[in-house]
Design a protein around this motif. Structure first.
Motif, PDB file in Angstrom:
ATOM      1  N   LEU A   1       0.693  -1.238  -0.111  1.00 30.75           N
ATOM      2  CA  LEU A   1       0.189   0.015  -0.093  1.00 30.75           C
ATOM      3  C   LEU A   1       0.770   1.351  -0.132  1.00 30.75           C
ATOM      4  CD1 LEU A   1      -3.237  -0.789   2.007  1.00 30.75           C
ATOM      5  CD2 LEU A   1      -3.051   0.142  -0.395  1.00 30.75           C
ATOM      6  N   PRO A   2       1.707   1.479   0.992  1.00 28.52           N
ATOM      7  CA  PRO A   2       2.555   2.894   0.844  1.00 28.52           C
ATOM      8  C   PRO A   2       3.362   2.862  -0.493  1.00 28.52           C
ATOM      9  CG  PRO A   2       3.107   1.215   2.452  1.00 28.52           C
ATOM     10  CD  PRO A   2       2.120   0.795   1.993  1.00 28.52           C
TER      11      PRO A   2
ATOM     12  N   PHE B   1       5.151   8.180   3.294  1.00 30.49           N
ATOM     13  CA  PHE B   1       4.509   7.393   3.936  1.00 30.49           C
ATOM     14  C   PHE B   1       5.574   6.518   4.962  1.00 30.49           C
ATOM     15  CE2 PHE B   1       1.405   7.477   0.270  1.00 30.49           C
ATOM     16  CZ  PHE B   1       0.501   8.011   0.879  1.00 30.49           C
TER      17      PHE B   1
ATOM     18  N   VAL C   1     -12.239  -0.449  16.817  1.00 31.48           N
ATOM     19  CA  VAL C   1     -11.411   0.825  16.458  1.00 31.48           C
ATOM     20  C   VAL C   1     -12.463   2.188  16.537  1.00 31.48           C
ATOM     21  CG1 VAL C   1     -10.591   2.105  14.301  1.00 31.48           C
ATOM     22  CG2 VAL C   1     -10.325  -0.315  14.341  1.00 31.48           C
ATOM     23  N   VAL C   2     -13.619   1.934  16.183  1.00 34.54           N
ATOM     24  CA  VAL C   2     -14.531   3.131  16.353  1.00 34.54           C
ATOM     25  C   VAL C   2     -14.977   3.449  17.987  1.00 34.54           C
ATOM     26  CG1 VAL C   2     -16.959   3.530  15.699  1.00 34.54           C
ATOM     27  CG2 VAL C   2     -15.589   3.021  14.125  1.00 34.54           C
TER      28      VAL C   2
ATOM     29  N   THR D   1     -12.092   4.493  19.843  1.00 40.36           N
ATOM     30  CA  THR D   1     -11.949   5.840  19.531  1.00 40.36           C
ATOM     31  C   THR D   1     -12.864   6.798  20.518  1.00 40.36           C
ATOM     32  OG1 THR D   1     -11.203   5.296  17.447  1.00 40.36           O
ATOM     33  CG2 THR D   1     -11.792   7.831  17.757  1.00 40.36           C
ATOM     34  N   VAL D   2     -14.048   6.526  20.269  1.00 35.94           N
ATOM     35  CA  VAL D   2     -15.174   7.487  21.104  1.00 35.94           C
ATOM     36  C   VAL D   2     -14.808   7.533  22.353  1.00 35.94           C
ATOM     37  CG1 VAL D   2     -17.392   7.922  21.456  1.00 35.94           C
ATOM     38  CG2 VAL D   2     -16.677   6.900  19.144  1.00 35.94           C
TER      39      VAL D   2
ATOM     40  N   ILE E   1      -4.737   3.043  16.105  1.00 36.96           N
ATOM     41  CA  ILE E   1      -4.895   3.135  14.952  1.00 36.96           C
ATOM     42  C   ILE E   1      -5.441   4.605  14.542  1.00 36.96           C
ATOM     43  CG2 ILE E   1      -6.315   2.405  12.712  1.00 36.96           C
ATOM     44  CD1 ILE E   1      -6.261  -0.180  13.532  1.00 36.96           C
ATOM     45  N   TYR E   2      -6.271   4.910  15.103  1.00 34.23           N
ATOM     46  CA  TYR E   2      -7.066   6.219  15.006  1.00 34.23           C
ATOM     47  C   TYR E   2      -6.021   7.309  15.427  1.00 34.23           C
ATOM     48  CZ  TYR E   2      -9.981  10.519  15.679  1.00 34.23           C
ATOM     49  OH  TYR E   2     -10.520  11.702  15.570  1.00 34.23           O
TER      50      TYR E   2
ATOM     51  N   ILE F   1      -3.434   7.826  12.798  1.00 27.70           N
ATOM     52  CA  ILE F   1      -3.786   8.369  11.374  1.00 27.70           C
ATOM     53  C   ILE F   1      -3.762   9.782  11.719  1.00 27.70           C
ATOM     54  CG2 ILE F   1      -5.830   9.005   9.835  1.00 27.70           C
ATOM     55  CD1 ILE F   1      -7.053   5.878  10.571  1.00 27.70           C
TER      56      ILE F   1
ATOM     57  N   TYR G   1       2.545   6.307  10.487  1.00 19.68           N
ATOM     58  CA  TYR G   1       1.860   5.201   9.459  1.00 19.68           C
ATOM     59  C   TYR G   1       2.682   3.749   9.938  1.00 19.68           C
ATOM     60  CZ  TYR G   1       0.255   8.734   6.473  1.00 19.68           C
ATOM     61  OH  TYR G   1      -0.503   9.771   6.009  1.00 19.68           O
TER      62      TYR G   1
ATOM     63  N   MET H   1       0.298   2.565  12.635  1.00 16.70           N
ATOM     64  CA  MET H   1      -1.110   2.028  12.004  1.00 16.70           C
ATOM     65  C   MET H   1      -0.897   0.791  11.458  1.00 16.70           C
ATOM     66  SD  MET H   1      -3.442   4.086   9.063  1.00 16.70           S
ATOM     67  CE  MET H   1      -2.321   3.182   7.834  1.00 16.70           C
ATOM     68  N   GLN H   2       0.064   0.702  10.649  1.00 18.22           N
ATOM     69  CA  GLN H   2       0.166  -0.519   9.865  1.00 18.22           C
ATOM     70  C   GLN H   2       0.421  -1.613  10.970  1.00 18.22           C
ATOM     71  OE1 GLN H   2       3.023   0.865   6.579  1.00 18.22           O
ATOM     72  NE2 GLN H   2       1.451  -0.456   5.558  1.00 18.22           N
TER      73      GLN H   2
ATOM     74  N   PHE I   1      -2.813  -2.601  12.605  1.00 21.27           N
ATOM     75  CA  PHE I   1      -3.699  -3.248  11.426  1.00 21.27           C
ATOM     76  C   PHE I   1      -2.963  -4.802  11.454  1.00 21.27           C
ATOM     77  CE2 PHE I   1      -3.689  -4.818   7.055  1.00 21.27           C
ATOM     78  CZ  PHE I   1      -4.985  -5.345   6.939  1.00 21.27           C
TER      79      PHE I   1
END
Lengths: 325, 826
Positions: free
Chosen positions: A25-26, A36, A262-263, A266-267, A277-278, A281, A286, A289-290, A293
């Motif tokens: 990806l990067p 990246f 993740v979500v 985060t909240v 991860i959040y 970002i 990076y 993050m990777q 993941f």
């Protein structure tokens, strides 16, 4: 044996694909890969500085060699260095994993217990008022996005009622001992509730569906014809068979549960891998993050593999296959 | 059922409203959502219905415009996902082999890597943008529909009508577009709906993490800003967070409702099956005077089915008695209500069926007057059932001995070890040894499983056993064993028996009294000997026209073959080795055929008989080119046809054809009769010379030939509008439409009731005398083969054990298998 090695192969392949995506990806993404991988505005550097940097991280080598080094790095625990913390990625991840497992594990237990109980009950009363009520309610729960549920829970229980803390996993300046455990549990309640709300639906739906299907089978008629009571029919005959698809779907759910963290993390600013991860970002970190993941992929694949290997324990048809003609 | 459609309608209405909102956004929205129109954090008021956000954007307008972004992503992604998934499923499921294997590994990977983190990582690198979001989500979501639809394609391609089309020489593209896709299409629609649901869900999660399109603001982008800019620090959270979340939830919910309404599983799952607790027992009358002899007395029993078109009377005022120690046989064609009668006797009728009136008096108690808990000791205790499909009547995850023991434990106060001991004894009685007692049902053969069911039925010495088609689906030898076992045990335990079957021959072997049931009514009843002539081996169309014997009524008048006729089909040394798992060579190898050679001459009928599993169907499938032989050659009309490819095989189409066992399955449910019968002409015409005019004429002739007249009445019908016998006639018409010289018929009557079966056989013979074709008849029923074929080939375990003129084979049986078959046919 066949099944065993086949599953390991399949998961190994998935892991390999995830690693490759992570590597590619990067390098394939629009823009300068150096950006990246190094996280700096490379364009501001002089050519000489840039070339030096690139050779330091090996970006000037042939792509296959880079790939080889990358894979070797993953295996030996060299997952890169975090720009933000200046620490190895693996060290940062190690701090975060326990929280993710605690949160994900608690949510799994609560939503499976709740979902199965409701599912069996609804199937028992299928087509009647109770069933329709539970079904519609659960579908409503199922359609609410996790982050929104989380925000609403915070809005009600933390902001308005002031009952439960909304941020973090441990209080700042914790005292330790029993009171600390209580604080950790208090901070776990809202995130677990959120994950339960968003995951109870799939457990419920598959339980209800498997139960309703099982209750239509010929062996149920036979059980009724030989005089087995309603309870025996539902639990001993139907649920025992419905367990198989339920079990499978729960293993599939592991992926969405850990991914869904993740979500939710985060909240709630919960210090798990998902939140990491959040954060990375936002910080354009990076490597972290990777790494996060990859770790989630590892966890999900490992959990699925274990669940898969345990499957014969609950299904005699797989356990004892083709012994006789 | 009601809830299903109601939920679906609610979902549709919600979705339509949202789509209207999105389309009419510029008309409805009071402000431009992208320019500040008020003070920051304004509370809801007349000028700003939902207040404003931190920079003074109008929140109501933002939500109305947000519908555009969210729905666009959802619907476009769903379209792309459905297209990719369906294409992958068709290719993989149809080609099988390597492409499929590779495709499925890709699907495995896509499914096992957690969706959301993957989507996050990809979107971070590819950058924000609505088009990018759609691509990323599609790349991740296509795998699940691909896998689910592929499973469907795999099962559809094994269906009779696809096999039939392949046997006709149809090409891959023809089969995929005409036969496979239309069948799976209804399953594609729910996949679309679910993909839309998931796409909106994941889009909102991505946007919420700040990876959405910042220009094209969706609902989740609004929420992202709310969270990032500290909505919780002010009172604004209520009107800033609640409405967009409700919109997302509403959209996902509407797709979920529609999906639920469409999903195949929910189709019947919502019909209430259990008797509701409100179901009050019927008033029982006290005028029943049980005498010592009469065990069961059924009076004026009416059982109905609630269908969309009103009530259907499955059992229509049936009255009969069963005495102690008596065997009552109930015969009738399929659909005559026999099974509903059996279920009614145990009061086991489930909705949508229900008993509306009548009395079922067992040993002086009216069963219809009892509550569920009062019934329980009677079911399995005094009256027990051997259900239809006894193959599936065992719980697959419980060892058989425990299932038998359970039947005892619910009725008698036995300890677990004691009930196990008794269960072992009972299994011994039905011929299952103690070493097999711990087996699970899947480890037993169909015949063995039936023995277990019989053991369960007799576990508590009931006064009455109701056996519904206890032998259907078994080969003739096993059938005989099961019947004699049932009869022996019944005599030993002094049990009465109600034996329900469409097979008159079987009933006559066992029953004292026979009742004939037609369309829910008992039309005739009497002692067995009186109803059917006891001497002749084949009944002489005994009681009523609809219930003839399963073998054709006339004495065999099979065509005698002129010795000089040329060989039409010649099979040389045919061998097929079946390797169970191709991934691991050297594993289980099984010879399904071993050096089989025979000939079929012009105009003759040859029968291949044998027990099930002998390899009969394999021969037929090899000849038709559906599977390849491992060794051996096939010559048809002097030409080697063993290795023909699709195109070359098509030229054979006009020369040979096949009729399949199951007429329900062999016809495409979505095609009309004329298209089904005309299909061979079209496939053939693709290479040849037949225009539409010619096709219509041929179809008409073929339908007339098989007696579907007046033709215009049948031409436009779908298979579902035909009876089993009529469907087999359509299959026959399809077989003869090109006037082939050879027809291979694989058990053409076994799925039909005896009357229709006899008609089909008579028709086949009639067609032969008119068109001079040859038949290769494949059957396990020697009586049928005897009546139809001039020559017989007896097959056992893939080898020919005996062959010769029919009567000679039967009179001078040498091989034990032949003897078994002869005995079973008597």
């Amino acid at each position: 044996m066949n099944r065993f090695s086949g599953r390991i192969l399949a998961y190994g392949l998935s892991l390999f694909v995830a690693l490759t995506i992570n590597f590619a990806l990067p390098r394939l993404a629009p823009g300068d890969p150096a950006y990246f991988l190094l996280g700096r505005a490379v364009s501001e550097l002089t050519d000489a500085e840039r070339a030096k940097l690139l050779s330091e991280v090996g970006l000037d080598r042939p792509i296959l060699e880079q790939y080889g080094r990358y894979l070797a790095g993953i295996v030996t625990g060299d997952w890169g260095i975090s720009l933000r913390f200046g620490k190895p990625v693996t060290a940062i991840l190690a701090e975060r994993v326990p929280w993710t497992l605690l949160l994900g594990g608690s949510a799994l237990i609560v939503s499976v217990l709740l979902g199965m109980t409701l599912g069996v009950f609804a199937a028992w009363k299928r087509g009647q008022k109770e069933d329709i009520g539970i079904l519609s309610f659960v579908m409503l729960l199922d359609s609410m996005p996790a982050f929104w549920v989380a925000m609403m829970l915070i809005g009600v229980f933390s902001v308005t009622l002031g009952l439960l803390p909304a941020f973090g996993a441990v209080p700042i300046g914790a005292a330790g001992g029993m009171s600390q455990v209580i604080e950790v549990v208090r901070r776990l309640i809202l995130p677990v509730a959120t994950l339960t709300v968003t995951h109870v639906g799939s457990v419920f739906l598959i339980t209800r569906y498997s139960m309703v299907t099982a209750l239509r089978e010929d062996y149920i008629v036979m059980a009724e014809a030989k005089g087995v009571g309603e309870r025996g029919v539902v639990f001993r005959h139907a649920l025992r068979n419905a367990l198989l698809p339920i079990y499978t779907s729960i293993t599939v759910m592991l992926g969405t549960l850990l991914g869904g963290n993740v979500v939710v993390e985060t909240v709630f600013a919960y210090p798990g891998v998902g939140r990491l991860i959040y954060e990375s970002i936002l910080a354009r970190d990076y490597a972290v993050m990777q790494g996060a993941f990859l770790l989630i992929v590892f966890l999900v694949l490992a959990a699925n593999l274990m669940a898969d290997l345990a499957y014969p324990l609950i299904d005699p048809r797989v356990r004892r296959q083709g012994v006789k003609e | 059922m009601m809830t299903r459609s109601r939920l679906g309608r609610a979902g549709l209405i919600m979705l339509c409203a949202l789509i209207c909102l999105a389309l009419a956004a510029p008309l409805i929205a009071p402000y431009d959502p992208y320019t500040p129109t008020g003070r920051p954090f304004e509370a809801p008021s007349f000028s700003h219905w939902l207040g404003t956000n931190d920079v003074g954007h109008d929140l109501a307008s933002e939500i109305i415009y947000g519908a555009r972004a969210s729905l666009t992503v959802g619907i476009l992604t769903a379209l792309l996902v459905t297209f990719l998934g369906t294409a992958a499923a068709l290719v993989g499921g149809y080609c099988r082999g390597r492409p499929d294997f590779a495709l499925m590994r890709v699907v495995d990977c896509a499914l096992s890597i957690p969706f959301l983190p993957l989507a996050i990582v990809i979107s971070v690198f590819l950058g924000p943008g609505i088009g990018m979001e759609i691509l990323v989500l599609s790349a991740i979501l296509w795998a699940r529909p691909a896998r689910e639809l592929r499973a469907q394609v795999l099962s559809v391609r094994e269906r009779g009508h696809v096999q039939a089309a392949r046997a006709m020489g149809a090409g891959n593209f023809w089969i995929m577009t005409r036969h496979v896709f239309p069948v799976i299409f209804p399953l594609v629609v729910p996949q679309f709906v679910r993909a839309a649901n998931r796409a909106i869900f994941y889009e909102s999660s991505l946007s919420f993490l700040g990876l959405g399109d910042p220009v094209y603001k969706s609902w989740a982008v609004t929420l992202f800003y709310a969270n990032a800019r500290g909505a919780f620090l002010t009172d604004a959270w209520l009107w800033w967070i609640l409405p967009p979340g409700l919109c997302i939830a509403g959209t996902i919910l509407s797709f979920a409702f529609i999906g639920h309404a469409l999903s195949d599983g929910a189709h019947s799952a919502d019909a209430p099956h259990r008797r509701s607790s409100k179901d009050r027992p019927m008033p029982s009358s006290s005028e029943d005077h049980p005498d010592g002899k009469c065990l069961l007395s059924v009076k004026n029993l009416v059982t109905v089915f609630d269908t969309a078109r009103g009530e259907f009377q499955a059992v229509d005022g049936v009255t009969f008695d069963v005495n102690r120690n008596e065997v009552l046989g109930i015969v009738g064609p399929s659909g005559s209500g026999k099974t509903m009668l059996a279920m009614s006797i145990l009061h086991l009728v489930r909705p949508p069926g229900r008993i509306v009136e009548g009395r079922i008096v067992l040993e002086g108690t009216d069963l219809l007057g009892l509550t569920a808990s009062e019934l329980r000791p009677i079911r399995g205790g005094r009256v027990s059932l051997i259900p239809q499909n006894a193959m599936n009547a065992l719980n697959p995850v419980i060892p058989i001995v425990e299932q038998v023991a359970e039947a005892m434990m619910v009725h008698r106060p036995l300890s677990r070890p004691e009930s196990r001991r008794q269960a072992l004894g009972l299994l011994e009685q039905v011929g299952i040894s103690a070493s097999q007692a711990e087996d699970f049902p899947h480890e037993l053969s169909g015949g063995m499983r039936r023995r277990v069911v019989i053991a369960m039925a007799l576990a508590n010495n009931p006064a009455l056993v109701v056996a519904d088609e206890p032998t259907s689906g078994l080969d003739s030898v096993t059938r005989r064993e099961i019947i004699s076992l049932l009869n022996d045990l019944r005599k030993r335990h002094g049990t009465s028996l109600i034996l329900i079957s469409h097979d008159v021959r079987l009933v006559r072997q066992v029953a004292d009294t026979v009742a004939v049931m037609v369309s829910g009514k008992i039309v005739e009843r009497g002692p067995c000997s009186k109803l059917a002539g006891s001497a002749s081996p084949t009944p002489q169309v005994p009681m009523s026209p609809t219930s003839a014997g399963s073998a054709p009524s006339e004495k065999p008048s099979a065509p005698v073959v002129a010795e000089g006729n040329a060989a039409l089909l010649k099979v040389n040394n045919l061998t097929r080795i079946f390797v169970s798992d191709r991934m691991w060579p050297g594993r289980a190898e099984r010879r399904t055929l071993n050096g089989v050679s025979f000939e079929v001459k012009q105009g003759e009928s040859v029968g291949i008989v044998g027990r099930s599993g002998a390899g009969k169907t394999t021969i037929a499938r090899i000849i038709m080119g559906l599977i390849r032989p491992t060794a051996g050659r096939i010559f048809f009309e002097g030409r080697d046809v063993t290795d023909l490819n699709h195109g070359a095989r098509r030229t054979l189409l006009g020369r040979m054809h096949m009729i399949f066992q199951d007429p329900y399955d062999a016809l495409h449910p979505g095609m009309r009769v004329e298209d089904i019968v005309g299909e061979p002409v079209v496939i053939h015409g693709a290479t040849g010379d037949l225009g539409p005019q010619d096709r219509r004429r041929r179809v008409t002739e073929a339908l007339e030939d098989v007696g579907l007249t007046p033709v215009d009445q049948f031409r436009r019908r779908f298979p579902s509008q035909l009876s089993g016998g009529q469907r087999q006639r359509v299959a026959l018409a399809r077989a003869i439409v090109l006037r082939p010289s050879l027809i291979i018929a694989d058990e053409p009557t076994s799925m039909l009731d005896s009357a229709s079966g006899a008609e089909i056989l008579a028709l086949m013979r009639d067609l032969q005398s008119r068109h001079r074709m040859s038949y290769l008849l494949i059957t396990h029923d020697l009586a049928l083969a005897r009546a139809f074929c001039g020559r017989l080939i007896v097959l056992d375990r893939g080898e020919i054990v005996e062959a010769g003129p029919t009567e000679q084979v039967i009179q001078t049986t040498r091989h034990p298998v032949t003897r078994e078959l002869v005995r079973a046919a008597e």
